[in-house]
Design an enzyme around this catalytic site. Structure first.
Site, short mmCIF file in Angstrom:
data_model
loop_
_atom_site.label_atom_id
_atom_site.label_comp_id
_atom_site.label_asym_id
_atom_site.label_seq_id
_atom_site.Cartn_x
_atom_site.Cartn_y
_atom_site.Cartn_z
N ALA A 73 0.81 -1.23 0.00
CA ALA A 73 0.00 0.00 0.00
C ALA A 73 0.84 1.27 0.00
CB ALA A 73 -0.94 -0.01 1.20
N VAL A 84 4.87 -10.21 2.22
CA VAL A 84 3.67 -11.06 2.25
C VAL A 84 3.99 -12.54 2.00
CG1 VAL A 84 2.00 -9.27 1.63
CG2 VAL A 84 3.13 -10.57 -0.20
N TYR A 103 4.75 -13.96 -14.26
CA TYR A 103 3.72 -13.04 -13.74
C TYR A 103 2.34 -13.46 -14.25
CZ TYR A 103 1.24 -8.54 -13.10
OH TYR A 103 0.33 -7.57 -12.77
P1 NAP Z 1 3.61 -0.83 -7.77
O1 NAP Z 1 3.36 0.62 -8.00
O2 NAP Z 1 4.84 -1.46 -8.34
O3 NAP Z 1 3.56 -1.10 -6.18
C1 NAP Z 1 3.77 -2.41 -5.70
C2 NAP Z 1 3.48 -2.44 -4.22
O4 NAP Z 1 3.66 -3.79 -3.77
C3 NAP Z 1 4.42 -1.57 -3.41
O5 NAP Z 1 3.68 -0.98 -2.36
C4 NAP Z 1 5.43 -2.57 -2.87
O6 NAP Z 1 6.00 -2.18 -1.62
C5 NAP Z 1 4.53 -3.77 -2.65
N1 NAP Z 1 5.24 -5.04 -2.55
C6 NAP Z 1 6.06 -5.61 -3.47
N2 NAP Z 1 6.51 -6.80 -3.01
C7 NAP Z 1 5.98 -6.95 -1.76
C8 NAP Z 1 6.08 -7.96 -0.78
N3 NAP Z 1 6.82 -9.06 -0.96
N4 NAP Z 1 5.41 -7.78 0.39
C9 NAP Z 1 4.66 -6.68 0.60
N5 NAP Z 1 4.51 -5.69 -0.30
C10 NAP Z 1 5.17 -5.84 -1.47
O7 NAP Z 1 2.40 -1.72 -8.31
P2 NAP Z 1 0.92 -1.36 -8.81
O8 NAP Z 1 0.99 -1.08 -10.25
O9 NAP Z 1 0.28 -0.43 -7.89
O10 NAP Z 1 0.26 -2.82 -8.69
C11 NAP Z 1 -0.53 -3.23 -7.61
C12 NAP Z 1 -1.16 -4.56 -7.97
O11 NAP Z 1 -1.89 -4.41 -9.19
C13 NAP Z 1 -0.12 -5.66 -8.24
O12 NAP Z 1 -0.59 -6.88 -7.71
C14 NAP Z 1 -0.07 -5.73 -9.75
O13 NAP Z 1 0.32 -6.99 -10.22
C15 NAP Z 1 -1.52 -5.43 -10.09
N6 NAP Z 1 -1.70 -4.97 -11.47
C16 NAP Z 1 -1.11 -3.79 -11.86
C17 NAP Z 1 -1.27 -3.38 -13.18
C18 NAP Z 1 -0.66 -2.10 -13.68
O14 NAP Z 1 -0.76 -1.84 -14.91
N7 NAP Z 1 -0.06 -1.28 -12.83
C19 NAP Z 1 -1.99 -4.18 -14.08
C20 NAP Z 1 -2.56 -5.36 -13.63
C21 NAP Z 1 -2.41 -5.74 -12.31
P3 NAP Z 1 7.36 -1.28 -1.55
O15 NAP Z 1 6.99 0.09 -2.09
O16 NAP Z 1 7.67 -1.23 -0.11
O17 NAP Z 1 8.36 -1.98 -2.40
#
Ligand code: NAP
Length: 242
Positions: A10, A62, A152
Site C-alpha cells: 500500500a 507477504v 507473472y
Molecule cells: P507498484 O506501483 O509497483 O507497487 C507495488 C506495491 O507492492 C508496493 O507498495 C510494494 O512495496 C509492494 N510489494 C512488493 N513486493 C511486496 C512484498 N513481498 N510484500 C509486501 N509488499 C510488497 O504496483 P501497482 O501497479 O500499484 O500494482 C498493484 C497490484 O496491481 C499488483 O498486484 C499488480 O500486479 C496489479 N496490477 C497492476 C497493473 C498495472 O498496470 N499497474 C496491471 C494489472 C495488475 P514497496 O513500495 O515497499 O516496495
C-alpha cells in the site's frame, strides 16, 4: 466503531489509492509495505489528517509466513477487528524469454500467489461474517500474451483460481472476489517505452491506462455492502481492450 482494512503493498500505486478510498469511507487503515517506509509513513500522515481515521504502517513481506502472522496479530491487538483485506502486493519482471531465471519465477509465485494465500489464511482467523477479501489480479495471461513476464501471467491466473477456492473455503462468512486489471498508470509501468504505451492506448477502448483511483473505487465497491451478492467472481477492469 470504525471498520478496519488491510491493504498489502500500500505504499505506492493502486495500494496507496485504495488506502485513501477506504479512509474517505471512514475505515481505519493498515498500510503494508515491503521497503518504502517513508512513503508508507507519509500516507499514514495524510489519511490521519485528511480523513480523521487511524492508520497503522506495517513492514512485512507477504511471502514470509512469520512476518504475515505477526502483522495480523499487530492489527488485531491495535484495532480488535479486521473487516476487509486487499491482496494487492505484487511484483513483475520484464525480460526476454531466455533471461527468465528459476529464482525469479519462484519469487514471482511466492509474492503474487503464495503471499495472497498466507495473508488470506491468517486474516480469515479474525474476520467475521460480512468481511471481504479482494485479490488484485490482471488480464495478463487471459486476455493478453506477454512472454517477457510469463511467470507473472501464471501468478495472476493462479490468483484468480485462488480467489474461487477462498470464496468456497470461507463461505458463507467472507466474500472473496478479484479484479483483473488491464493497464494502470503506476510505478510498475514507469519504464515502458513511450511508443509502446501509445500503441497500447490505441487498443484500450477508453484510450488510456486506468488511474489508480479508478481501480481503488472498484476495489472499495467489491469490499462494500453494495456488492453483497457478488462472491467468487473475477471482475475485468481494463477499459475494454483488444
Ligand atoms: P507498484 O506501483 O509497483 O507497487 C507495488 C506495491 O507492492 C508496493 O507498495 C510494494 O512495496 C509492494 N510489494 C512488493 N513486493 C511486496 C512484498 N513481498 N510484500 C509486501 N509488499 C510488497 O504496483 P501497482 O501497479 O500499484 O500494482 C498493484 C497490484 O496491481 C499488483 O498486484 C499488480 O500486479 C496489479 N496490477 C497492476 C497493473 C498495472 O498496470 N499497474 C496491471 C494489472 C495488475 P514497496 O513500495 O515497499 O516496495
Amino acid at each position: 466503531m470504525n471498520k478496519v482494512v488491510l491493504v498489502t503493498g500500500a505504499s505506492r500505486g493502486i495500494g496507496k489509492a485504495t488506502i485513501i478510498e477506504f479512509a474517505k469511507n471512514g475505515y481505519n487503515v493498515v498500510i503494508n509495505y515491503a521497503n518504502s517506509q517513508k512513503a508508507a509513513e507519509q500516507l499514514k500522515a495524510v489519511v490521519e489528517k485528511e480523513y480523521k481515521v487511524k492508520a497503522l504502517t506495517i513492514k512485512a513481506d507477504v511471502s514470509n509466513e512469520n512476518e504475515v502472522k505477526q502483522m495480523i496479530e499487530n492489527i488485531v491487538s491495535e484495532f480488535g477487528r479486521l473487516d476487509a483485506v486487499v491482496n494487492n502486493a505484487g511484483i513483475v519482471w520484464d525480460r526476454s524469454f531466455d533471461e527468465i531465471t528459476i529464482e525469479e519465477f519462484r519469487r514471482t509465485l511466492d509474492v503474487n500467489v503464495i503471499g495472497a494465500f498466507i495473508v488470506a489464511r491468517e486474516a480469515s482467523r479474525y474476520m467475521k461474517k460480512g468481511a471481504t477479501i479482494v485479490n488484485v489480479s490482471s488480464t495478463n495471461g487471459t486476455k493478453t500474451i506477454s512472454p517477457e513476464c510469463l511467470d507473472y501471467n501464471i501468478s495472476k491466473i493462479g490468483l484468480q483460481s485462488l480467489t474461487r477456492d477462498l470464496a468456497f473455503q470461507f463461505k458463507p462468512n467472507i466474500r472473496v472476489n478479484a479484479i483483473a486489471i488491464g493497464w494502470a498508470d503506476t510505478d510498475m509501468n514507469k519504464d515502458l517505452p513511450k511508443d509502446y504505451i501509445e500503441s497500447e492506448n490505441e487498443k484500450i477502448w477508453l484510450g488510456h491506462f486506468a488511474k489508480p483511483e479508478q481501480i481503488a473505487e472498484i476495489i472499495y465497491f467489491l469490499s462494500s455492502e453494495k456488492s453483497s451478492y457478488i462472491n467468487g467472481e473475477i471482475l475485468t477492469v481494463d477499459g475494454g481492450y483488444c
